[in-house]
Scaffold this motif. Sequence first.
Motif, PDB file in Angstrom:
ATOM      1  N   GLY A  75       0.803  -1.213   0.000  1.00  0.00           N
ATOM      2  CA  GLY A  75       0.000   0.000   0.000  1.00  0.00           C
ATOM      3  C   GLY A  75       0.836   1.264   0.000  1.00  0.00           C
ATOM      4  N   CYS A  76       2.038   1.188   0.497  1.00  0.00           N
ATOM      5  CA  CYS A  76       2.908   2.358   0.566  1.00  0.00           C
ATOM      6  C   CYS A  76       3.841   2.453  -0.634  1.00  0.00           C
ATOM      7  CB  CYS A  76       3.749   2.309   1.842  1.00  0.00           C
ATOM      8  SG  CYS A  76       2.765   2.423   3.335  1.00  0.00           S
ATOM      9  N   ASN A  77       3.688   1.574  -1.561  1.00  0.00           N
ATOM     10  CA  ASN A  77       4.579   1.542  -2.717  1.00  0.00           C
ATOM     11  C   ASN A  77       4.309   2.751  -3.606  1.00  0.00           C
ATOM     12  OD1 ASN A  77       6.404   0.737  -4.582  1.00  0.00           O
ATOM     13  ND2 ASN A  77       5.198  -0.963  -5.379  1.00  0.00           N
ATOM     14  N   THR A  78       5.268   3.643  -3.701  1.00  0.00           N
ATOM     15  CA  THR A  78       5.132   4.826  -4.544  1.00  0.00           C
ATOM     16  C   THR A  78       6.229   4.812  -5.589  1.00  0.00           C
ATOM     17  OG1 THR A  78       6.514   6.125  -3.058  1.00  0.00           O
ATOM     18  CG2 THR A  78       4.121   6.232  -2.699  1.00  0.00           C
ATOM     19  N   PHE A  79       6.132   5.714  -6.527  1.00  0.00           N
ATOM     20  CA  PHE A  79       7.137   5.811  -7.566  1.00  0.00           C
ATOM     21  C   PHE A  79       8.369   6.498  -7.008  1.00  0.00           C
ATOM     22  CE2 PHE A  79       2.988   5.992  -9.566  1.00  0.00           C
ATOM     23  CZ  PHE A  79       3.099   4.959 -10.480  1.00  0.00           C
ATOM     24  N   PRO A  80       9.524   5.852  -7.118  1.00  0.00           N
ATOM     25  CA  PRO A  80      10.723   6.515  -6.598  1.00  0.00           C
ATOM     26  C   PRO A  80      11.081   7.762  -7.406  1.00  0.00           C
ATOM     27  CG  PRO A  80      11.292   4.473  -7.725  1.00  0.00           C
ATOM     28  CD  PRO A  80       9.788   4.559  -7.653  1.00  0.00           C
ATOM     29  N   ASN A  81      10.678   7.807  -8.646  1.00  0.00           N
ATOM     30  CA  ASN A  81      11.010   8.943  -9.520  1.00  0.00           C
ATOM     31  C   ASN A  81       9.740   9.654  -9.969  1.00  0.00           C
ATOM     32  OD1 ASN A  81      10.020   6.938 -11.144  1.00  0.00           O
ATOM     33  ND2 ASN A  81      11.593   7.108 -12.709  1.00  0.00           N
ATOM     34  N   GLN A  82       8.770   9.772  -9.080  1.00  0.00           N
ATOM     35  CA  GLN A  82       7.471  10.356  -9.412  1.00  0.00           C
ATOM     36  C   GLN A  82       7.611  11.770  -9.972  1.00  0.00           C
ATOM     37  OE1 GLN A  82       4.658  10.124  -6.232  1.00  0.00           O
ATOM     38  NE2 GLN A  82       3.040  11.116  -7.373  1.00  0.00           N
ATOM     39  N   ASP A  83       8.488  12.567  -9.395  1.00  0.00           N
ATOM     40  CA  ASP A  83       8.671  13.939  -9.879  1.00  0.00           C
ATOM     41  C   ASP A  83       9.193  13.954 -11.317  1.00  0.00           C
ATOM     42  OD1 ASP A  83       7.799  14.970  -7.471  1.00  0.00           O
ATOM     43  OD2 ASP A  83       9.817  15.227  -6.658  1.00  0.00           O
ATOM     44  N   GLN A  84      10.106  13.026 -11.631  1.00  0.00           N
ATOM     45  CA  GLN A  84      10.637  12.945 -12.994  1.00  0.00           C
ATOM     46  C   GLN A  84       9.550  12.520 -13.970  1.00  0.00           C
ATOM     47  OE1 GLN A  84      13.820  10.191 -12.351  1.00  0.00           O
ATOM     48  NE2 GLN A  84      15.335  11.806 -11.999  1.00  0.00           N
ATOM     49  N   VAL A  85       8.707  11.592 -13.562  1.00  0.00           N
ATOM     50  CA  VAL A  85       7.609  11.130 -14.415  1.00  0.00           C
ATOM     51  C   VAL A  85       6.652  12.279 -14.692  1.00  0.00           C
ATOM     52  CG1 VAL A  85       5.572   9.633 -14.501  1.00  0.00           C
ATOM     53  CG2 VAL A  85       7.762   8.707 -13.731  1.00  0.00           C
ATOM     54  N   VAL A  86       6.290  13.038 -13.656  1.00  0.00           N
ATOM     55  CA  VAL A  86       5.374  14.172 -13.822  1.00  0.00           C
ATOM     56  C   VAL A  86       6.002  15.226 -14.728  1.00  0.00           C
ATOM     57  CG1 VAL A  86       4.215  16.072 -12.629  1.00  0.00           C
ATOM     58  CG2 VAL A  86       4.149  13.765 -11.664  1.00  0.00           C
ATOM     59  N   GLU A  87       7.279  15.487 -14.552  1.00  0.00           N
ATOM     60  CA  GLU A  87       7.957  16.488 -15.382  1.00  0.00           C
ATOM     61  C   GLU A  87       7.958  16.078 -16.854  1.00  0.00           C
ATOM     62  OE1 GLU A  87      12.414  18.380 -15.899  1.00  0.00           O
ATOM     63  OE2 GLU A  87      11.776  17.775 -13.897  1.00  0.00           O
ATOM     64  N   LYS A  88       8.296  14.817 -17.128  1.00  0.00           N
ATOM     65  CA  LYS A  88       8.327  14.334 -18.519  1.00  0.00           C
ATOM     66  C   LYS A  88       6.910  14.309 -19.109  1.00  0.00           C
ATOM     67  CE  LYS A  88       9.855  11.835 -22.093  1.00  0.00           C
ATOM     68  NZ  LYS A  88      10.523  12.367 -23.216  1.00  0.00           N
ATOM     69  N   ALA A  89       5.940  13.843 -18.337  1.00  0.00           N
ATOM     70  CA  ALA A  89       4.548  13.803 -18.812  1.00  0.00           C
ATOM     71  C   ALA A  89       4.029  15.209 -19.084  1.00  0.00           C
ATOM     72  CB  ALA A  89       3.660  13.089 -17.790  1.00  0.00           C
ATOM     73  N   THR A  90       4.423  16.171 -18.261  1.00  0.00           N
ATOM     74  CA  THR A  90       4.016  17.565 -18.458  1.00  0.00           C
ATOM     75  C   THR A  90       4.559  18.088 -19.783  1.00  0.00           C
ATOM     76  OG1 THR A  90       3.868  17.958 -16.080  1.00  0.00           O
ATOM     77  CG2 THR A  90       4.141  19.891 -17.489  1.00  0.00           C
ATOM     78  N   GLN A  91       5.810  17.786 -20.085  1.00  0.00           N
ATOM     79  CA  GLN A  91       6.395  18.208 -21.361  1.00  0.00           C
ATOM     80  C   GLN A  91       5.650  17.577 -22.538  1.00  0.00           C
ATOM     81  OE1 GLN A  91      10.481  16.997 -21.007  1.00  0.00           O
ATOM     82  NE2 GLN A  91      10.988  18.599 -19.539  1.00  0.00           N
ATOM     83  N   VAL A  92       5.356  16.283 -22.419  1.00  0.00           N
ATOM     84  CA  VAL A  92       4.633  15.581 -23.489  1.00  0.00           C
ATOM     85  C   VAL A  92       3.237  16.176 -23.660  1.00  0.00           C
ATOM     86  CG1 VAL A  92       3.602  13.360 -24.135  1.00  0.00           C
ATOM     87  CG2 VAL A  92       5.949  13.441 -23.267  1.00  0.00           C
ATOM     88  N   GLY A  93       2.544  16.394 -22.554  1.00  0.00           N
ATOM     89  CA  GLY A  93       1.190  16.962 -22.610  1.00  0.00           C
ATOM     90  C   GLY A  93       1.174  18.361 -23.183  1.00  0.00           C
ATOM     91  N   TYR A  94       2.111  19.174 -22.773  1.00  0.00           N
ATOM     92  CA  TYR A  94       2.206  20.544 -23.283  1.00  0.00           C
ATOM     93  C   TYR A  94       2.406  20.525 -24.800  1.00  0.00           C
ATOM     94  CZ  TYR A  94       3.753  25.379 -23.757  1.00  0.00           C
ATOM     95  OH  TYR A  94       3.863  26.697 -24.141  1.00  0.00           O
ATOM     96  N   GLN A  95       3.331  19.690 -25.270  1.00  0.00           N
ATOM     97  CA  GLN A  95       3.608  19.601 -26.705  1.00  0.00           C
ATOM     98  C   GLN A  95       2.401  19.048 -27.468  1.00  0.00           C
ATOM     99  OE1 GLN A  95       6.506  20.928 -27.989  1.00  0.00           O
ATOM    100  NE2 GLN A  95       5.315  20.768 -29.869  1.00  0.00           N
ATOM    101  N   TYR A  96       1.676  18.133 -26.853  1.00  0.00           N
ATOM    102  CA  TYR A  96       0.478  17.574 -27.484  1.00  0.00           C
ATOM    103  C   TYR A  96      -0.537  18.680 -27.776  1.00  0.00           C
ATOM    104  CZ  TYR A  96      -3.759  14.821 -28.149  1.00  0.00           C
ATOM    105  OH  TYR A  96      -4.927  14.286 -28.660  1.00  0.00           O
TER     106      TYR A  96
END
Length: 110
Positions: free
Chosen positions: A24-45
Amino acid sequence: MKNIFKKIQYISTLLIILAFIVGGCNTFPNQDQVVEKATQVGYQYFIDHYNTEVNFTDHKFMPKDLSHNVNLSGHVKDNQEVSISILIDYDTFEVQTAVVPKELLDKKIK
């Protein structure tokens, strides 16, 4: 013999509870990096498909057992009244779907 079974039952119960807690406590160790990359992809989309700049103000990871997607939500850059949302696969960073108002649909680049 009875005590051995009680000890095994006790240890098994503890292991099951521990597995639920850790799972239940398993989170993404690189969650901030994932959000940053997804934000760039979404913005470009939105630039590529709607010729529109956007600001993402929130994100939410979908449960890992259902999908490997992150949802970004926000608004059109110059108009906070126009809400947008985009779902991106965080394994491949491919856009799964975008939710846009009719005024942006009319601007869609074909």
